[in-house]
Design a protein around this motif. Structure first.
Motif, PDB file in Angstrom:
ATOM      1  N   LEU A  40      35.777  46.213  53.746  1.00 22.90           N
ATOM      2  CA  LEU A  40      36.792  46.410  52.717  1.00 22.90           C
ATOM      3  C   LEU A  40      37.134  45.086  52.041  1.00 22.90           C
ATOM      4  CD1 LEU A  40      38.936  48.234  51.341  1.00 22.90           C
ATOM      5  CD2 LEU A  40      40.467  47.555  53.186  1.00 22.90           C
ATOM      6  N   GLY A  41      37.270  44.026  52.820  1.00 22.11           N
ATOM      7  CA  GLY A  41      37.568  42.714  52.254  1.00 22.11           C
ATOM      8  C   GLY A  41      36.461  42.193  51.354  1.00 22.11           C
ATOM      9  N   VAL A  42      35.217  42.421  51.764  1.00 19.95           N
ATOM     10  CA  VAL A  42      34.080  41.996  50.939  1.00 19.95           C
ATOM     11  C   VAL A  42      34.066  42.765  49.614  1.00 19.95           C
ATOM     12  CG1 VAL A  42      31.556  42.011  50.795  1.00 19.95           C
ATOM     13  CG2 VAL A  42      32.681  41.182  52.861  1.00 19.95           C
ATOM     14  N   LEU A  43      34.351  44.045  49.683  1.00 17.35           N
ATOM     15  CA  LEU A  43      34.410  44.833  48.444  1.00 17.35           C
ATOM     16  C   LEU A  43      35.547  44.355  47.540  1.00 17.35           C
ATOM     17  CD1 LEU A  43      33.707  48.420  49.779  1.00 17.35           C
ATOM     18  CD2 LEU A  43      32.189  46.977  48.422  1.00 17.35           C
ATOM     19  N   LEU A  44      36.683  44.034  48.144  1.00 17.10           N
ATOM     20  CA  LEU A  44      37.795  43.532  47.341  1.00 17.10           C
ATOM     21  C   LEU A  44      37.523  42.135  46.788  1.00 17.10           C
ATOM     22  CD1 LEU A  44      40.877  44.810  49.361  1.00 17.10           C
ATOM     23  CD2 LEU A  44      40.038  45.618  47.160  1.00 17.10           C
ATOM     24  N   CYS A  45      36.683  41.362  47.451  1.00 14.83           N
ATOM     25  CA  CYS A  45      36.278  40.053  46.916  1.00 14.83           C
ATOM     26  C   CYS A  45      35.284  40.208  45.773  1.00 14.83           C
ATOM     27  CB  CYS A  45      35.662  39.191  48.015  1.00 14.83           C
ATOM     28  SG  CYS A  45      36.846  38.508  49.164  1.00 14.83           S
ATOM     29  N   ALA A  46      34.480  41.249  45.820  1.00 19.29           N
ATOM     30  CA  ALA A  46      33.467  41.450  44.783  1.00 19.29           C
ATOM     31  C   ALA A  46      34.095  41.850  43.452  1.00 19.29           C
ATOM     32  CB  ALA A  46      32.464  42.513  45.221  1.00 19.29           C
ATOM     33  N   LEU A  47      35.238  42.538  43.487  1.00 21.46           N
ATOM     34  CA  LEU A  47      35.871  42.982  42.243  1.00 21.46           C
ATOM     35  C   LEU A  47      36.219  41.830  41.311  1.00 21.46           C
ATOM     36  CD1 LEU A  47      38.146  45.852  43.590  1.00 21.46           C
ATOM     37  CD2 LEU A  47      36.046  46.064  42.272  1.00 21.46           C
ATOM     38  N   PRO A  48      36.937  40.804  41.772  1.00 25.53           N
ATOM     39  CA  PRO A  48      37.224  39.711  40.830  1.00 25.53           C
ATOM     40  C   PRO A  48      36.017  38.840  40.525  1.00 25.53           C
ATOM     41  CG  PRO A  48      38.203  39.225  42.956  1.00 25.53           C
ATOM     42  CD  PRO A  48      37.669  40.624  43.016  1.00 25.53           C
ATOM     43  N   LEU A  49      35.079  38.741  41.459  1.00 23.96           N
ATOM     44  CA  LEU A  49      33.905  37.904  41.205  1.00 23.96           C
ATOM     45  C   LEU A  49      33.055  38.460  40.070  1.00 23.96           C
ATOM     46  CD1 LEU A  49      32.788  36.893  44.798  1.00 23.96           C
ATOM     47  CD2 LEU A  49      33.833  35.449  43.060  1.00 23.96           C
ATOM     48  N   PHE A  50      32.913  39.782  40.037  1.00 22.03           N
ATOM     49  CA  PHE A  50      32.110  40.414  38.994  1.00 22.03           C
ATOM     50  C   PHE A  50      32.970  40.936  37.840  1.00 22.03           C
ATOM     51  CE2 PHE A  50      29.393  41.097  42.821  1.00 22.03           C
ATOM     52  CZ  PHE A  50      28.406  40.205  42.459  1.00 22.03           C
ATOM     53  N   ASN A  51      34.294  40.734  37.947  1.00 21.13           N
ATOM     54  CA  ASN A  51      35.249  41.165  36.936  1.00 21.13           C
ATOM     55  C   ASN A  51      35.117  42.653  36.633  1.00 21.13           C
ATOM     56  OD1 ASN A  51      37.401  40.816  35.260  1.00 21.13           O
ATOM     57  ND2 ASN A  51      36.197  40.095  33.527  1.00 21.13           N
ATOM     58  N   ILE A  52      35.122  43.450  37.692  1.00 22.42           N
ATOM     59  CA  ILE A  52      35.073  44.897  37.535  1.00 22.42           C
ATOM     60  C   ILE A  52      36.352  45.492  38.088  1.00 22.42           C
ATOM     61  CG2 ILE A  52      32.575  45.135  37.545  1.00 22.42           C
ATOM     62  CD1 ILE A  52      32.678  45.742  40.489  1.00 22.42           C
ATOM     63  N   GLY A  53      36.634  46.681  37.682  1.00 24.51           N
ATOM     64  CA  GLY A  53      37.820  47.367  38.146  1.00 24.51           C
ATOM     65  C   GLY A  53      38.555  47.988  36.978  1.00 24.51           C
ATOM     66  N   CYS A  54      39.596  48.677  37.310  1.00 29.22           N
ATOM     67  CA  CYS A  54      40.396  49.348  36.306  1.00 29.22           C
ATOM     68  C   CYS A  54      41.528  48.422  35.899  1.00 29.22           C
ATOM     69  CB  CYS A  54      40.946  50.639  36.891  1.00 29.22           C
ATOM     70  SG  CYS A  54      41.674  51.714  35.695  1.00 29.22           S
ATOM     71  N   GLY A  55      41.615  48.117  34.645  1.00 26.45           N
ATOM     72  CA  GLY A  55      42.633  47.162  34.253  1.00 26.45           C
ATOM     73  C   GLY A  55      42.962  47.205  32.786  1.00 26.45           C
ATOM     74  N   GLN A  56      43.218  46.059  32.225  1.00 28.82           N
ATOM     75  CA  GLN A  56      43.705  45.960  30.868  1.00 28.82           C
ATOM     76  C   GLN A  56      42.613  46.093  29.815  1.00 28.82           C
ATOM     77  OE1 GLN A  56      45.891  42.367  30.485  1.00 28.82           O
ATOM     78  NE2 GLN A  56      47.398  42.927  32.010  1.00 28.82           N
ATOM     79  N   ASN A  57      41.375  46.192  30.227  1.00 26.15           N
ATOM     80  CA  ASN A  57      40.319  46.292  29.227  1.00 26.15           C
ATOM     81  C   ASN A  57      40.191  47.694  28.652  1.00 26.15           C
ATOM     82  OD1 ASN A  57      39.257  47.531  31.421  1.00 26.15           O
ATOM     83  ND2 ASN A  57      37.394  46.330  31.537  1.00 26.15           N
ATOM     84  N   GLY A  58      40.995  48.640  29.125  1.00 26.64           N
ATOM     85  CA  GLY A  58      41.004  49.982  28.563  1.00 26.64           C
ATOM     86  C   GLY A  58      39.925  50.883  29.111  1.00 26.64           C
ATOM     87  N   SER A  59      39.281  50.498  30.194  1.00 34.66           N
ATOM     88  CA  SER A  59      38.182  51.307  30.723  1.00 34.66           C
ATOM     89  C   SER A  59      38.688  52.586  31.388  1.00 34.66           C
ATOM     90  CB  SER A  59      37.360  50.500  31.723  1.00 34.66           C
ATOM     91  OG  SER A  59      38.168  50.099  32.812  1.00 34.66           O
ATOM     92  N   CYS A  60      39.950  52.639  31.747  1.00 26.69           N
ATOM     93  CA  CYS A  60      40.495  53.824  32.390  1.00 26.69           C
ATOM     94  C   CYS A  60      41.510  54.543  31.518  1.00 26.69           C
ATOM     95  CB  CYS A  60      41.155  53.438  33.730  1.00 26.69           C
ATOM     96  SG  CYS A  60      39.978  52.891  34.946  1.00 26.69           S
ATOM     97  N   SER A  61      41.539  54.200  30.265  1.00 25.87           N
ATOM     98  CA  SER A  61      42.526  54.838  29.397  1.00 25.87           C
ATOM     99  C   SER A  61      42.115  56.276  29.080  1.00 25.87           C
ATOM    100  CB  SER A  61      42.690  54.041  28.107  1.00 25.87           C
ATOM    101  OG  SER A  61      41.484  54.027  27.404  1.00 25.87           O
ATOM    102  N   VAL A  62      43.112  57.104  28.924  1.00 21.68           N
ATOM    103  CA  VAL A  62      42.889  58.498  28.609  1.00 21.68           C
ATOM    104  C   VAL A  62      42.968  58.647  27.101  1.00 21.68           C
ATOM    105  CG1 VAL A  62      43.772  60.834  28.937  1.00 21.68           C
ATOM    106  CG2 VAL A  62      43.903  59.185  30.795  1.00 21.68           C
ATOM    107  N   PRO A  63      41.983  59.320  26.485  1.00 18.34           N
ATOM    108  CA  PRO A  63      42.027  59.477  25.029  1.00 18.34           C
ATOM    109  C   PRO A  63      43.231  60.336  24.605  1.00 18.34           C
ATOM    110  CG  PRO A  63      40.172  60.676  25.948  1.00 18.34           C
ATOM    111  CD  PRO A  63      40.798  59.911  27.062  1.00 18.34           C
ATOM    112  N   ARG A  64      43.829  59.950  23.499  1.00 17.55           N
ATOM    113  CA  ARG A  64      45.005  60.684  22.993  1.00 17.55           C
ATOM    114  C   ARG A  64      44.567  61.910  22.225  1.00 17.55           C
ATOM    115  NH1 ARG A  64      49.188  56.645  20.334  1.00 17.55           N
ATOM    116  NH2 ARG A  64      49.532  58.610  19.275  1.00 17.55           N
ATOM    117  N   ARG A  65      45.356  62.958  22.365  1.00 18.60           N
ATOM    118  CA  ARG A  65      45.124  64.166  21.571  1.00 18.60           C
ATOM    119  C   ARG A  65      46.020  64.128  20.354  1.00 18.60           C
ATOM    120  NH1 ARG A  65      44.851  69.287  25.650  1.00 18.60           N
ATOM    121  NH2 ARG A  65      42.989  68.639  26.765  1.00 18.60           N
TER     122      ARG A  65
END
Length: 66
Positions: A40-65
């Protein structure tokens, strides 16, 4: 060495904090000899190293109707 400096220069505080938390979890998993926590710690270290995850880049935003 210049590539490393430019890579780290783009980091923000949250990204550094996520990496530190991941490293702490890995160390605690090694101390407790628990492989699941280490993974789990290794996976959590990989997120910032590769800059992946759900965040401010809008990758998890829901489209508006409209």
């Amino acid at each position: 060495m210049d590539k490393v400096k430019t890579y780290v220069a783009q980091w923000n505080v949250m990204r550094i904090l996520r990496l530190i938390v991941g490293i702490i979890i890995v160390v605690q998993g090694i101390k407790a000899d628990m492989w699941l926590i280490i993974i789990l710690g290794v996976l959590l270290c990989a997120l910032p190293l590769f800059n992946i995850g759900c965040g401010q880049n809008g990758s998890c935003s829901v489209p508006r109707r409209d």
